[in-house]
Design a protein around this motif. Structure first.
Motif, PDB file in Angstrom:
ATOM      1  N   ALA A  21       0.824  -1.205   0.000  1.00 53.44           N
ATOM      2  CA  ALA A  21       0.000   0.000   0.000  1.00 53.44           C
ATOM      3  C   ALA A  21       0.861   1.259   0.000  1.00 53.44           C
ATOM      4  CB  ALA A  21      -0.918  -0.014   1.227  1.00 53.44           C
ATOM      5  N   ALA A  22       1.961   1.232   0.775  1.00 53.15           N
ATOM      6  CA  ALA A  22       2.850   2.400   0.808  1.00 53.15           C
ATOM      7  C   ALA A  22       3.494   2.628  -0.561  1.00 53.15           C
ATOM      8  CB  ALA A  22       3.920   2.200   1.875  1.00 53.15           C
ATOM      9  N   TRP A  23       3.862   1.528  -1.248  1.00 52.75           N
ATOM     10  CA  TRP A  23       4.456   1.654  -2.579  1.00 52.75           C
ATOM     11  C   TRP A  23       3.462   2.272  -3.571  1.00 52.75           C
ATOM     12  CZ3 TRP A  23       7.046   2.134  -6.778  1.00 52.75           C
ATOM     13  CH2 TRP A  23       6.602   1.607  -7.973  1.00 52.75           C
ATOM     14  N   ARG A  24       2.238   1.844  -3.524  1.00 54.29           N
ATOM     15  CA  ARG A  24       1.247   2.381  -4.466  1.00 54.29           C
ATOM     16  C   ARG A  24       1.029   3.871  -4.263  1.00 54.29           C
ATOM     17  NH1 ARG A  24      -3.217  -2.534  -3.940  1.00 54.29           N
ATOM     18  NH2 ARG A  24      -2.073  -4.083  -5.208  1.00 54.29           N
ATOM     19  N   VAL A  25       0.932   4.288  -3.006  1.00 51.39           N
ATOM     20  CA  VAL A  25       0.718   5.706  -2.718  1.00 51.39           C
ATOM     21  C   VAL A  25       1.930   6.520  -3.157  1.00 51.39           C
ATOM     22  CG1 VAL A  25       0.376   7.392  -0.881  1.00 51.39           C
ATOM     23  CG2 VAL A  25      -0.878   5.215  -0.833  1.00 51.39           C
ATOM     24  N   LEU A  26       3.139   6.028  -2.820  1.00 49.63           N
ATOM     25  CA  LEU A  26       4.351   6.770  -3.162  1.00 49.63           C
ATOM     26  C   LEU A  26       4.566   6.819  -4.668  1.00 49.63           C
ATOM     27  CD1 LEU A  26       6.927   8.204  -2.233  1.00 49.63           C
ATOM     28  CD2 LEU A  26       8.031   5.966  -2.074  1.00 49.63           C
ATOM     29  N   ALA A  27       4.359   5.681  -5.355  1.00 50.80           N
ATOM     30  CA  ALA A  27       4.572   5.645  -6.801  1.00 50.80           C
ATOM     31  C   ALA A  27       3.632   6.612  -7.519  1.00 50.80           C
ATOM     32  CB  ALA A  27       4.371   4.221  -7.322  1.00 50.80           C
ATOM     33  N   LYS A  28       2.414   6.724  -7.025  1.00 54.29           N
ATOM     34  CA  LYS A  28       1.460   7.639  -7.658  1.00 54.29           C
ATOM     35  C   LYS A  28       1.858   9.095  -7.443  1.00 54.29           C
ATOM     36  CE  LYS A  28      -3.504   8.594  -7.939  1.00 54.29           C
ATOM     37  NZ  LYS A  28      -4.837   8.224  -7.430  1.00 54.29           N
ATOM     38  N   SER A  29       2.414   9.392  -6.270  1.00 51.36           N
ATOM     39  CA  SER A  29       2.760  10.787  -5.962  1.00 51.36           C
ATOM     40  C   SER A  29       4.041  11.242  -6.653  1.00 51.36           C
ATOM     41  CB  SER A  29       2.893  10.973  -4.448  1.00 51.36           C
ATOM     42  OG  SER A  29       3.945  10.177  -3.940  1.00 51.36           O
ATOM     43  N   VAL A  30       4.990  10.312  -6.898  1.00 50.97           N
ATOM     44  CA  VAL A  30       6.262  10.702  -7.506  1.00 50.97           C
ATOM     45  C   VAL A  30       6.351  10.284  -8.971  1.00 50.97           C
ATOM     46  CG1 VAL A  30       7.435  10.540  -5.279  1.00 50.97           C
ATOM     47  CG2 VAL A  30       7.435   8.555  -6.801  1.00 50.97           C
ATOM     48  N   PRO A  32       6.595  10.296 -12.802  1.00 50.49           N
ATOM     49  CA  PRO A  32       7.070  11.382 -13.683  1.00 50.49           C
ATOM     50  C   PRO A  32       5.955  12.089 -14.439  1.00 50.49           C
ATOM     51  CG  PRO A  32       8.464   9.439 -13.881  1.00 50.49           C
ATOM     52  CD  PRO A  32       7.306   9.028 -13.037  1.00 50.49           C
ATOM     53  N   ASP A  33       4.887  11.375 -14.796  1.00 49.43           N
ATOM     54  CA  ASP A  33       3.793  12.029 -15.512  1.00 49.43           C
ATOM     55  C   ASP A  33       3.074  13.054 -14.645  1.00 49.43           C
ATOM     56  OD1 ASP A  33       4.440  10.491 -17.631  1.00 49.43           O
ATOM     57  OD2 ASP A  33       2.843   9.000 -17.333  1.00 49.43           O
ATOM     58  N   GLN A  34       3.126  12.857 -13.327  1.00 46.38           N
ATOM     59  CA  GLN A  34       2.482  13.800 -12.416  1.00 46.38           C
ATOM     60  C   GLN A  34       3.429  14.915 -11.960  1.00 46.38           C
ATOM     61  OE1 GLN A  34      -0.741  13.377 -11.956  1.00 46.38           O
ATOM     62  NE2 GLN A  34      -0.597  11.516 -13.226  1.00 46.38           N
ATOM     63  N   ASN A  35       4.709  14.786 -12.288  1.00 47.92           N
ATOM     64  CA  ASN A  35       5.689  15.785 -11.864  1.00 47.92           C
ATOM     65  C   ASN A  35       6.579  16.143 -13.049  1.00 47.92           C
ATOM     66  OD1 ASN A  35       5.455  15.633  -8.619  1.00 47.92           O
ATOM     67  ND2 ASN A  35       5.301  13.557  -9.472  1.00 47.92           N
ATOM     68  N   THR A  42      11.929  11.184 -12.053  1.00 45.75           N
ATOM     69  CA  THR A  42      12.270   9.835 -12.517  1.00 45.75           C
ATOM     70  C   THR A  42      13.202   9.139 -11.537  1.00 45.75           C
ATOM     71  OG1 THR A  42      12.044  10.570 -14.814  1.00 45.75           O
ATOM     72  CG2 THR A  42      13.252   8.524 -14.430  1.00 45.75           C
ATOM     73  N   VAL A  43      14.142   9.886 -10.973  1.00 49.33           N
ATOM     74  CA  VAL A  43      15.067   9.297  -9.995  1.00 49.33           C
ATOM     75  C   VAL A  43      14.312   8.825  -8.763  1.00 49.33           C
ATOM     76  CG1 VAL A  43      17.063   9.767  -8.523  1.00 49.33           C
ATOM     77  CG2 VAL A  43      16.970  10.713 -10.840  1.00 49.33           C
ATOM     78  N   ARG A  44      13.393   9.643  -8.267  1.00 49.62           N
ATOM     79  CA  ARG A  44      12.631   9.258  -7.080  1.00 49.62           C
ATOM     80  C   ARG A  44      11.716   8.082  -7.371  1.00 49.62           C
ATOM     81  NH1 ARG A  44      12.068  14.901  -6.292  1.00 49.62           N
ATOM     82  NH2 ARG A  44       9.900  14.824  -6.995  1.00 49.62           N
TER      83      ARG A  44
END
Length: 355
Positions: A21-30, A32-35, A42-44
């Motif tokens: 669950a933590a991975w899904r939330v973090l992956a969505k927030s960082v 590249p398409d959202q930032n 991309t590094v994060r």
């Protein structure tokens, strides 16, 4: 790589569901398409993917936890040892310095460390010759010595005070080497110099010559075929300099800078986010290669998350002239906003209702 628990923001005793669950939330927030305005997005995102890959595998996670505990124990022991050395040094500074140290040379200091009198003659002569071997002094000289007046008992004897001389560290080290050479097999070469050089995947592919500043000198590290993460490159006679010894070598360890690709032997791994629609129906997309080129990736229909798509012969060069591969790992991503039709479809599939 940073601590994967810190990257995902979970505790060390977190379960697999909490980590996922933590991975899904973090992956969505960082993602590249959202930032798109963030050059480090991309590094994060890659860092988060690597952390999730490690923690979702029980065996790799167990090995990492053991290594982390061992590192903590070693760090604690090192801190205790440094504290003990600091206390000993403070205690030595508090003690009065002996007068002999004022004129102590490097050889005297080394001899004191080794517990040997530096004034002993190394040529094999007896340090304390027997009385019979000593030549007798002339009689007039002995008589003259007896007639000299002795100093008064209450008169303090004047002791010459020699000026203090600073002993260079290089002289001390050279003295130690000489002492070792005198008691053991001769050492003809100075110690090697260990250092690191940070490179990118593009540098490895171009087989570049990387500059490295060491002790005021610029060294050139050639990234020859077969060089990868952790490879040690030896530069002959580029290490430490010590008097009377052959110059040591420089042993340079290659470290990879963070980026969208991570090295796995001679293969290059990267993550590719795909939507549910593309994962189910399949698609053709593209990624940016290590040198900035555009690489086409075909995602087969019904592709699950973490599936590997291999791009043959686009990895690093090995020592035999071959090349590794680029391994594209799919990451299933939801849309930015909830989709009512998709929610209804998933609910119908789960509850057995068909529209």
């Amino acid at each position: 790589m940073r601590d994967p628990y810190a990257v995902l923001g979970v505790k060390r005793d977190a379960g697999q569901e909490e980590i996922r669950a933590a991975w899904r939330v973090l992956a969505k927030s960082v993602h590249p398409d959202q930032n798109q305005d963030d050059p480090f997005a991309t590094v994060r995102f890659t860092e988060a993917g690597r952390a999730y890959d490690l923690l979702r595998d029980p065996e790799r996670r167990s090995r990492y936890d053991r290594a982390h505990r061992d590192a903590e124990v070693r760090r604690e022991m090192e801190l205790r040892r440094m504290e003990q050395m600091r206390r000993q040094q403070t205690a030595r500074k508090a003690q009065p310095e002996p007068a002999a140290a004022a004129t102590e040379s490097a050889e005297d200091m080394v001899s004191r460390i080794f517990g040997v009198d530096a004034r002993q003659q190394p040529s094999g002569k007896a340090a304390n010759p027997s009385p019979s071997a000593q030549p007798a002094a002339p009689a007039p000289r002995q008589a003259a010595a007896k007639t000299q007046p002795e100093p008064a008992a209450d008169e303090p004897e004047a002791k010459p005070v020699a000026p203090r001389r600073t002993v260079a560290a290089a002289d001390i080290f050279t003295g130690i080497i000489r002492r070792i050479r005198g008691s053991r097999a001769a050492i003809e070469k100075a110690p090697d110099l260990a250092c690191d050089v940070t490179v990118t995947v593009s540098d490895l592919l171009k087989q570049a010559r990387m500059p490295l500043e060491v002790n005021g000198e610029t060294l050139r590290v050639h990234l020859a075929p077969g060089t990868t993460e952790g490879t040690a490159v030896r530069l002959r006679e580029q290490g430490h300099r010590i008097n009377d010894l052959k110059r040591g070598d420089a042993v340079v360890t290659v470290r990879l800078a963070p980026g969208p690709f991570r090295v796995d032997g001679f293969d290059l791994r990267t993550a590719l986010p795909v939507t549910i629609e593309d994962a189910v129906l399949g698609c053709e997309t593209s990624i940016e290669g290590p040198d900035g080129e555009t690489l086409t990736v075909t995602v087969p229909a019904w592709t699950s998350s973490d599936q590997v798509i291999r791009l043959e012969g686009l990895g690093l060069f090995d020592a035999e002239g071959g090349r590794g591969h680029i391994l594209v790992e799919t990451r299933l991503q939801l849309w930015d906003k909830p989709d009512a039709k998709m929610i209804d479809l998933m609910r119908s599939l789960r509850e057995g209702l068909y529209l």
